[in-house]
Design a protein around this motif. Structure first.
Motif, PDB file in Angstrom:
ATOM      1  N   ALA A   3      21.414  38.069 -15.854  1.00  0.00           N
ATOM      2  CA  ALA A   3      20.177  37.375 -16.392  1.00  0.00           C
ATOM      3  C   ALA A   3      20.591  36.438 -17.372  1.00  0.00           C
ATOM      4  O   ALA A   3      20.023  34.960 -17.470  1.00  0.00           O
ATOM      5  CB  ALA A   3      19.358  38.272 -17.174  1.00  0.00           C
ATOM      6  N   ASP A   4      21.648  36.648 -18.350  1.00  0.00           N
ATOM      7  CA  ASP A   4      22.128  35.826 -19.217  1.00  0.00           C
ATOM      8  C   ASP A   4      22.595  34.396 -18.514  1.00  0.00           C
ATOM      9  O   ASP A   4      22.338  33.320 -18.842  1.00  0.00           O
ATOM     10  CB  ASP A   4      23.362  36.010 -19.934  1.00  0.00           C
ATOM     11  N   ALA A   5      23.486  34.587 -17.240  1.00  0.00           N
ATOM     12  CA  ALA A   5      24.005  33.481 -16.506  1.00  0.00           C
ATOM     13  C   ALA A   5      22.704  32.486 -15.925  1.00  0.00           C
ATOM     14  O   ALA A   5      22.798  31.295 -15.970  1.00  0.00           O
ATOM     15  CB  ALA A   5      24.736  33.898 -15.428  1.00  0.00           C
ATOM     16  N   LEU A   6      21.707  33.216 -15.475  1.00  0.00           N
ATOM     17  CA  LEU A   6      20.693  32.504 -14.744  1.00  0.00           C
ATOM     18  C   LEU A   6      19.802  31.568 -16.134  1.00  0.00           C
ATOM     19  O   LEU A   6      19.430  30.496 -15.819  1.00  0.00           O
ATOM     20  CB  LEU A   6      19.601  33.383 -14.241  1.00  0.00           C
ATOM     21  N   LEU A   7      19.823  32.301 -17.145  1.00  0.00           N
ATOM     22  CA  LEU A   7      19.068  31.722 -18.431  1.00  0.00           C
ATOM     23  C   LEU A   7      19.810  30.258 -18.739  1.00  0.00           C
ATOM     24  O   LEU A   7      19.282  29.305 -19.144  1.00  0.00           O
ATOM     25  CB  LEU A   7      18.983  32.542 -19.325  1.00  0.00           C
ATOM     26  N   ALA A   8      21.030  30.602 -18.830  1.00  0.00           N
ATOM     27  CA  ALA A   8      22.202  29.406 -19.059  1.00  0.00           C
ATOM     28  C   ALA A   8      22.115  28.242 -18.166  1.00  0.00           C
ATOM     29  O   ALA A   8      22.318  26.962 -18.577  1.00  0.00           O
ATOM     30  CB  ALA A   8      23.419  30.080 -19.113  1.00  0.00           C
ATOM     31  N   ALA A   9      21.655  28.642 -16.950  1.00  0.00           N
ATOM     32  CA  ALA A   9      21.429  27.630 -15.957  1.00  0.00           C
ATOM     33  C   ALA A   9      20.250  26.845 -16.038  1.00  0.00           C
ATOM     34  O   ALA A   9      19.951  25.848 -15.320  1.00  0.00           O
ATOM     35  CB  ALA A   9      21.760  28.017 -14.477  1.00  0.00           C
ATOM     36  N   GLY A  10      19.252  27.259 -16.765  1.00  0.00           N
ATOM     37  CA  GLY A  10      18.201  26.578 -17.054  1.00  0.00           C
ATOM     38  C   GLY A  10      16.794  27.185 -16.450  1.00  0.00           C
ATOM     39  O   GLY A  10      16.021  26.514 -16.429  1.00  0.00           O
ATOM     40  N   VAL A  37      13.259  32.484 -11.425  1.00  0.00           N
ATOM     41  CA  VAL A  37      13.963  33.048 -10.552  1.00  0.00           C
ATOM     42  C   VAL A  37      13.531  34.655 -10.776  1.00  0.00           C
ATOM     43  O   VAL A  37      13.527  35.353 -11.942  1.00  0.00           O
ATOM     44  CB  VAL A  37      15.442  33.268 -10.721  1.00  0.00           C
ATOM     45  N   VAL A  38      12.806  35.475  -9.786  1.00  0.00           N
ATOM     46  CA  VAL A  38      12.712  36.780  -9.488  1.00  0.00           C
ATOM     47  C   VAL A  38      14.016  37.682  -9.005  1.00  0.00           C
ATOM     48  O   VAL A  38      14.250  37.516  -7.870  1.00  0.00           O
ATOM     49  CB  VAL A  38      11.448  37.157  -8.843  1.00  0.00           C
ATOM     50  N   PRO A  70      11.663  27.518 -17.298  1.00  0.00           N
ATOM     51  CA  PRO A  70      12.387  26.495 -16.286  1.00  0.00           C
ATOM     52  C   PRO A  70      12.601  25.143 -17.076  1.00  0.00           C
ATOM     53  O   PRO A  70      11.710  24.680 -17.502  1.00  0.00           O
ATOM     54  CB  PRO A  70      11.516  26.603 -15.215  1.00  0.00           C
ATOM     55  N   GLY A  71      13.599  24.647 -17.141  1.00  0.00           N
ATOM     56  CA  GLY A  71      14.177  23.378 -17.626  1.00  0.00           C
ATOM     57  C   GLY A  71      13.658  22.429 -16.477  1.00  0.00           C
ATOM     58  O   GLY A  71      13.273  22.783 -15.442  1.00  0.00           O
TER      59      GLY A  71
END
Length: 284
Positions: free
Chosen positions: A73-80, A56-57, A49-50
């Motif tokens: 998953a990619d979108a959640l990671l891109a959001a930090g 997020v589970v 987490p940034g």
């Protein structure tokens, strides 16, 4: 207790598909298998987490799993955010394929999710993002350190709408699965005019050939601990259209207002993963 898989060879094919997709994922990640509520559970963890992020589970819906949910998953990671992707036991994937673990009770899945969150996240507070059946599971967990729920096309709050065209597409897919029939079923779950990902067509064809699909989840209980909730559905959700879901969300979730994602169907997580990721921030 019986398996959801028709044959052992079929179970292996489904497992191989999942592993191939995860191996090809360009994001560094860890995989783990552990026991939760007595069921072998597969989890994929990626990111950290940034400054404004959280853990997020993700609890996927019926017939979905971590390997089939990588765009979200990619979108959640891109959001930090840090992301934990769970394969739900009793659904095709890399967790237990035993049918009957839950004995038809969402309360068992709630216990499973609480234990899975503790195993993967320790005591750190998390946001649980559940889609469809996964949302019903999220609503049923009572003891995990969950600080927020994000429910997308949430099952477990009202009965599903099953129009004849959808039933026909589902029956054809189940009885004689082909890529064309899988694509037809997926189109019914997307907004009009949208085409499904080729990988998802391949996945759904494997599922119909080698696994026995589960039915509707029934009504979800609400965990004893009350936390903030965001709930959305697609404008064109064939199972849970806004006019059917809105009053159920208000009544069952203490006056929560249902958000509607324009130009989306039941598979909002596929169509607009960035919009779903944006819902995770508690400031939105």
């Amino acid at each position: 207790m019986t398996s959801i898989y028709r044959t052992e060879a079929g179970r292996e094919q489904i497992g191989a598909w999942c592993l191939d997709r995860l191996d090809a994922w360009s994001v560094p990640h860890e995989r783990d298998v552990f026991s939760a509520a007595g069921a072998a559970t597969h989890a994929v963890t990626a990111g950290s987490p940034g400054p404004a992020g959280t853990t997020v589970v993700l609890v996927p819906g019926t017939n979905f799993n971590a390997a089939a949910s990588l765009p979200l998953a990619d979108a959640l990671l891109a959001a930090g955010h840090r992301v934990v992707l769970l394969d739900v036991p009793g659904q095709p994937g890399l967790s237990s394929g035993e049918r009957g673990l839950a004995k038809g009770k969402l309360s068992w899945y709630g216990t499973w999710l609480a234990e899975a969150v503790t195993e993967t996240c320790g005591g750190r507070p998390v946001t649980v993002l559940g889609h469809s059946f996964g949302a019903a599971i999220a609503l049923s967990a009572s003891s995990a350190p969950v600080e927020r729920l994000v429910l997308v096309s949430p099952g477990g709050l009202s009965s599903l709408r099953l129009p004849p065209a959808l039933l026909a597409a589902s029956a054809a897919w189940f009885l004689r699965p082909t890529p064309a029939r899988s694509a037809r079923l997926l189109r019914a779950m997307l907004a009009p005019g949208r085409e499904p990902r080729a990988e998802l067509v391949e996945w759904m064809t494997l599922v119909a050939r080698h696994a026995r699909s589960s039915g509707a989840p029934g009504l979800a209980g609400r965990g004893a601990r009350k936390v903030p909730v965001a709930a959305v559905t697609g404008e064109h959700d064939v199972f849970l259209p806004p006019e059917r879901l809105r009053p159920a969300v208000r009544a069952r979730l203490g006056g929560v207002e249902l958000g509607v994602v324009a130009d989306a169907g039941h598979l909002v997580v596929e169509e607009f993963p960035e919009r779903v990721a944006a819902l995770v921030s508690p400031t939105l």
